[in-house]
Write a protein that holds these residues in place. Structure first.
Motif, PDB file in Angstrom:
ATOM      1  N   LYS A 104       1.257  -2.635   4.578  1.00  0.00           N
ATOM      2  CA  LYS A 104       0.639  -1.377   4.154  1.00  0.00           C
ATOM      3  C   LYS A 104       1.672  -0.257   4.040  1.00  0.00           C
ATOM      4  O   LYS A 104       1.469   0.718   3.331  1.00  0.00           O
ATOM      5  N   ASN A 105       2.786  -0.381   4.770  1.00  0.00           N
ATOM      6  CA  ASN A 105       3.831   0.640   4.705  1.00  0.00           C
ATOM      7  C   ASN A 105       4.894   0.348   3.656  1.00  0.00           C
ATOM      8  O   ASN A 105       5.845   1.096   3.513  1.00  0.00           O
ATOM      9  N   LYS A 107       6.208  -0.092  -0.172  1.00  0.00           N
ATOM     10  CA  LYS A 107       5.887   0.364  -1.543  1.00  0.00           C
ATOM     11  C   LYS A 107       6.330  -0.743  -2.491  1.00  0.00           C
ATOM     12  O   LYS A 107       7.496  -1.106  -2.552  1.00  0.00           O
ATOM     13  N   LEU A 127      -3.425  -7.869  -3.028  1.00  0.00           N
ATOM     14  CA  LEU A 127      -2.991  -6.679  -2.277  1.00  0.00           C
ATOM     15  C   LEU A 127      -4.096  -5.632  -2.268  1.00  0.00           C
ATOM     16  O   LEU A 127      -4.406  -5.043  -1.233  1.00  0.00           O
ATOM     17  N   HIS A 128      -4.718  -5.413  -3.444  1.00  0.00           N
ATOM     18  CA  HIS A 128      -5.800  -4.426  -3.559  1.00  0.00           C
ATOM     19  C   HIS A 128      -6.946  -4.792  -2.602  1.00  0.00           C
ATOM     20  O   HIS A 128      -7.492  -3.922  -1.916  1.00  0.00           O
ATOM     21  N   ILE A 132      -4.055  -2.427  -0.222  1.00  0.00           N
ATOM     22  CA  ILE A 132      -2.719  -1.986  -0.646  1.00  0.00           C
ATOM     23  C   ILE A 132      -2.717  -1.855  -2.173  1.00  0.00           C
ATOM     24  O   ILE A 132      -3.003  -2.824  -2.885  1.00  0.00           O
ATOM     25  N   ASP A 133      -2.388  -0.654  -2.648  1.00  0.00           N
ATOM     26  CA  ASP A 133      -2.370  -0.458  -4.099  1.00  0.00           C
ATOM     27  C   ASP A 133      -0.941  -0.358  -4.602  1.00  0.00           C
ATOM     28  O   ASP A 133      -0.230   0.599  -4.305  1.00  0.00           O
ATOM     29  N   ALA A 134      -0.524  -1.348  -5.351  1.00  0.00           N
ATOM     30  CA  ALA A 134       0.850  -1.400  -5.846  1.00  0.00           C
ATOM     31  C   ALA A 134       0.951  -0.777  -7.228  1.00  0.00           C
ATOM     32  O   ALA A 134      -0.030  -0.719  -7.970  1.00  0.00           O
TER      33      ALA A 134
END
Ligand code: FES
Length: 281
Positions: A104-105, A107, A127-128, A132-134
């Motif tokens: 989550k940390n 990028k 991830l979503h 987590i949004d990449a």
């Protein structure tokens, strides 16, 4: 037999199929692939898994016509079936086994080129679904060849589209978008994942090396058995020999010898040309 439930043309020479393969759907993770065989005489075709539904027991494959076998495959319709779907093969993407809180940390920047958008999609979706949004860059030759735009928009943090000819959103290569994001907008990423034509991955890696941005690539060399026995998918990564099917398909892009990989990919061009001519007879 593995029944085709849906067959759809996404763009010129690019097709999507939903295939009934419950055991693969139950076990697969982003990054893995399958090998399909149409019939007794069919060639074994490695394909990344674009999506999967564990409940309905289906997987989604996306492929581009690149030779005689994929040309034959494109003619299949809903209701037809593959004789074999073997998988999941290869290793899941590295992040699948990472601690979610650590992830989550991080990028993450995904770079997809052409039909490479298909294997990028399940990774960004995974991830979503884990919060987590990449950021995602998708490059296509032109607007007509852009695939899975809506699906990707629904799961990406930010979606940046570019076309070689400028027919949609912006004109230019994916590397120019990376430069804009990192150098102009000052965005910082911990890792980049690039999947697409080898030449694109090579140039993304040359750039991200300069930017000190660790980069993972998914290699799609010629494969035969998919189990590490035949050596067809051999690559040089750093000073080691690796087999994409069992050691990959994902590797540290800064260590892959792309020039050698591209040369090996050309080796079968003549046979492929003959097979295409035979198909047209
Ligand atoms: Fe045969 Fe990888 S496909 S070793």
């Amino acid at each position: 037999m593995f029944k085709i439930l849906k067959a759809e043309k996404l763009a010129d020479k690019i097709y999507l199929m939903d295939v009934e393969a419950p055991r693969v759907a139950r076990a697969c993770e982003p990054g893995e692939f399958v090998i399909v065989k149409m019939d007794e005489i069919g060639e074994r075709i490695p394909l990344t898994i674009c999506d999967y539904d564990r409940e309905t027991g289906t997987i989604t494959i996306v492929f581009q016509i690149v030779g005689a076998s994929t040309q034959r495959m494109a003619e299949l319709q809903a209701g037809d079936a593959f004789q074999d779907v073997v998988g999941p093969l290869g290793n899941p993407s590295e992040f699948v086994s990472e601690d979610i809180e650590v992830l989550k940390n991080k990028k993450m920047l995904f770079v997809a080129g052409g039909v490479g958008t298909a294997p990028v999609y399940p990774q960004v979706k995974w991830l979503h679904e884990h919060g987590i949004d990449a950021d995602v860059i998708v490059g296509a030759k032109n607007h007509d060849l852009l695939i899975l735009e809506e699906q990707m928009r629904a799961v990406a943090g930010n979606l940046y589209i570019t076309t070689d000819d400028g027919s949609y959103v912006r004109k230019g290569m994916v590397t120019e978008v990376i430069k804009d994001l990192v150098q102009e907008q000052g965005k910082q990423y911990d890792v980049c994942v690039a999947i697409g034509p080898m030449i694109m991955m090579k140039f993304v890696c040359l750039l991200t090396k300069e930017l000190n941005l660790p980069t993972i690539v998914s290699m799609n060399p010629i494969m035969v058995d998919g189990t590490g026995m035949c050596g067809a998918c051999r690559l040089t990564v750093g000073d080691e020999v690796k087999f994409a099917c069992v050691d990959g398909p994902e590797f540290d892009g800064h260590l892959v010898n792309f020039d050698e990989a591209m040369k090996r990919q050309q080796m079968y061009k003549t046979q492929e040309g003959r097979a295409m001519l035979k198909l047209q007879e």
